[in-house]
Design an enzyme around this catalytic site. Structure first.
Site, mmCIF file in Angstrom:
data_model
loop_
_atom_site.group_PDB
_atom_site.id
_atom_site.type_symbol
_atom_site.label_atom_id
_atom_site.label_comp_id
_atom_site.label_asym_id
_atom_site.label_seq_id
_atom_site.Cartn_x
_atom_site.Cartn_y
_atom_site.Cartn_z
ATOM 1 N N GLU B 120 0.841 -1.209 0.000
ATOM 2 C CA GLU B 120 0.000 0.000 0.000
ATOM 3 C C GLU B 120 0.877 1.261 0.000
ATOM 4 O O GLU B 120 1.861 1.335 0.743
ATOM 5 C CB GLU B 120 -0.883 -0.007 1.256
ATOM 6 C CG GLU B 120 -1.859 1.165 1.330
ATOM 7 C CD GLU B 120 -2.653 1.183 2.645
ATOM 8 O OE1 GLU B 120 -2.203 0.538 3.615
ATOM 9 O OE2 GLU B 120 -3.710 1.830 2.683
ATOM 10 N N LYS B 197 -9.607 2.393 -2.068
ATOM 11 C CA LYS B 197 -9.813 1.820 -0.726
ATOM 12 C C LYS B 197 -11.259 2.045 -0.294
ATOM 13 O O LYS B 197 -11.722 3.185 -0.235
ATOM 14 C CB LYS B 197 -8.842 2.506 0.233
ATOM 15 C CG LYS B 197 -8.706 1.897 1.604
ATOM 16 C CD LYS B 197 -7.484 2.524 2.322
ATOM 17 C CE LYS B 197 -7.230 1.925 3.678
ATOM 18 N NZ LYS B 197 -5.887 2.329 4.205
ATOM 19 N N CYS B 234 -5.828 -2.608 2.249
ATOM 20 C CA CYS B 234 -5.532 -2.507 3.689
ATOM 21 C C CYS B 234 -6.733 -2.798 4.605
ATOM 22 O O CYS B 234 -7.141 -3.933 4.757
ATOM 23 C CB CYS B 234 -4.930 -1.149 3.995
ATOM 24 S SG CYS B 234 -4.110 -1.129 5.620
#
Lengths: 394, 394
Positions: B120, B197, B234
């Protein structure tokens, strides 16, 4: 049997071989925050020794708060082998299991257990692999007033304990249909209600829809004196949406009474109920039966292998997982056992505040996405190299 | 630091101390079906040795079928420390990371990797803990034609490799807004698309909504020459519904580029991406950065402790999990590393056929349940002892 390992439990093996400093690291990474050992009464330990079952106790405390007192609950989970051969008369088999469980609940009571859960279909061998209707359907009984519910009601009153009793249910009022059901009995002795298996396996030896179908009762949560509890029966643990709905309905402890065997299943065992505890910020109690059950008649398993009379070793390994991702060691892979865990339910909200999974869950997004996904004309969101440009106009 | 363990990896420690017979059991239960070791080319091993990174290779084969040839893919995942101090000029920091990654992708290419994913926000330190906008926002760049995308396009063409490049994106065409984005670059060098995300943490040092908000792009799946891939960035790994939607959209491999530290997080690391592989019958690749990053100015962490200049040790431990629940060992907790895994994508459908999780998922039930749950007047399904009787009329 390939899946019958030599070891009694992972944790025993780690403790035996790994030196102190490294062991602390290993345990921290594999099991999370170190748990307290519960000091269990000597008389309970003696009962376990005399009656040949394992007994273990752990504490999962929360942080003290100013506005709420701790909400302490002792949960008990029991894993056990069947007692009599599967060829014994049905009533004898069931009575023998009642007696065995009574011994273990007695020990649980001495340990101060408030809420206890038995394994899936605990009054019988897990005979669904045979695909024979008789005599196994005779184990089915009423959830409301069958002999096992009556037995549990007596225990619940005697010990002031909430009892979760997973049985094969016969719904006599509605066409004699069978269900895979957990009866929740209040510490007052009242039947608080029941819940049924939401997801039915069609895997390996178990197409359980030969006997019973998927629950139509939703995801009920039972409000007891010691917190809001729910029961996710066996194969439902493979379905994150099932775990989620118990959380949305407010569960603080979700029990997962199971019956599972084999090399395919065992590596998943430590993952799924624990992931659910993390994702939903509640406690989960994973319970598996133990031992190998032999049946009178041979059966095949749809795997090209010769007919046989057992389907492998139930590997026990029952455990409890907390919202913060920590977990207890598993009970033995080979022996009957009682696991006692003292929880502080305040941990649920504390972890929710800390990690914020519920706040960041975007339920509206998934309600909409799932609604689209179940439409007949649903088209998956796929980006192709020579297809239309990805829509990023939002 | 409490969370900085002495051990380099769990697996190294188990291999060192546990005797053969028991080790086989432990590995089977903790890691699932035994994997093949990939025989990696000597020149790749030398490159790793010379440039001080770990390199490991494993095979996850499927069962041969009559109607479909194997669908073999080699995936690569890279974990790495930042190269220059966080006080160096932005361009120097980014260029140093480009150079480091080029070395590692070079080794991946020698190993025959087809699809690779970086960690990430790989072009920068994970500076979001500082809550400072400058200079960190200067690392942001266009997903379509920023310097990092151009760099990756060259690599992708040169090595005939699909590259997943998670960056801090600046959407220059739409108000200069920042996003946490993964750019998917085809082996032809074309930008296939991007994904953002979906779930943004507000936990510990990371309220990342200081910098960027939740994606509005849904759950795109990218159809590449080597299978359908998706990227769950994540904190999205904590949300089973997020994983589910990539599965519903047809993903066969889901990458989870992450940046996570600490005692709270590490016990969850081996659970969540692996649970997703199991629940959705696809492969998952969990990637975490490694090392400790020090910042020029001190900051506090909302935990009552004094101000400090780092927020702990990224514990690496990147791994790949298969639909059958097996997983590779993790890369080191302390070193840069390249993990190469040869997958047969046929395993996805084989496991779906075997376990039947998709077939038994009851999406309609959950679409309906979630729709109810998001209504303002939603009432959880709770059974009270002295409340109305549980509705079991269905």
């Amino acid at each position: 049997m390939a899946e019958k390992a030599h070891i009694n439990s992972i944790e025993e093996c780690l403790e035996k071989h790994i030196p102190g400093g490294e062991l602390a690291d290993i345990k921290r990474i594999l099991y999370g925050k170190e748990l307290q050992n519960l000091d269990l009464p000597k008389s309970a330990l003696k009962l376990a020794l005399d009656n040949d079952f394992e007994i273990r106790g752990y504490g999962m405390p929360a942080t003290p708060e100013e506005m709420r007192p701790p909400r302490i609950v002792r949960v008990g989970v029991i894993q056990n082998q069947i007692v009599l051969p599967t060829s014994a008369p049905i009533v004898s088999q069931r009575n023998a299991l009642h007696c065995r469980i009574e011994q273990m609940v007695d020990a649980a009571s001495i340990c101060g257990v408030n809420v206890i859960c038995f394994q899936e279909a605990w009054t019988m061998p897990f005979a669904f692999c045979t695909r024979e209707k008789m005599p196994w359907c005779e184990f089915a009984e009423s959830a409301e007033n069958g002999p096992t519910t009556c037995f549990c009601q007596e225990l619940a009153k005697k010990y002031n304990m909430v009892i979760i009793s997973p049985i094969l249910e016969r719904d006599e009022m509605k066409g004699d249909v069978l269900w895979n059901t957990a009866v929740v009995i209040s510490n007052t002795g009242q039947v608080l209600g029941k819940t049924r298996k939401n997801h039915i396996p069609r895997v390996g030896d178990f197409n359980e829809s030969t006997y019973y179908m998927e629950s139509t009762l939703g995801h009920p949560v039972f409000n007891t004196q010691w917190g809001k509890i729910a029961v996710n029966i066996c194969y439902g643990r493979h379905h994150p949406q099932n775990w989620m709905m118990y959380g949305i309905n407010g569960a603080e402890i979700v029990f997962n009474p199971s019956a599972t065997v084999g090399a395919l299943s065992e590596p998943l065992w430590g993952i799924e109920a624990r992931n659910a505890a993390i994702a939903n910020s509640y406690f989960t109690c994973a319970i598996n039966r133990v031992g190998t059950e032999h049946f009178p008649n041979e059966f095949t398993s749809g795997d090209g292998k010769p007919a046989h009379k057992d389907f492998g070793h139930f590997f026990g390994s029952s455990y409890v997982a907390a919202p913060d991702g920590s977990r207890t060691p598993g009970l033995s892979r080979n022996r009957d056992g009682l696991l006692v865990v003292e929880l502080d339910l305040n941990m649920c909200r504390q972890v929710r505040d800390k990690w914020g999974f519920r706040m960041t869950q975007r339920l509206e997004l998934y309600a909409e996405s799932l609604n689209q996904a179940v439409q007949l004309d649903f088209r998956p969101q796929v980006v192709n190299e020579n297809g239309p440009k990805q829509n990023t106009t939002k």
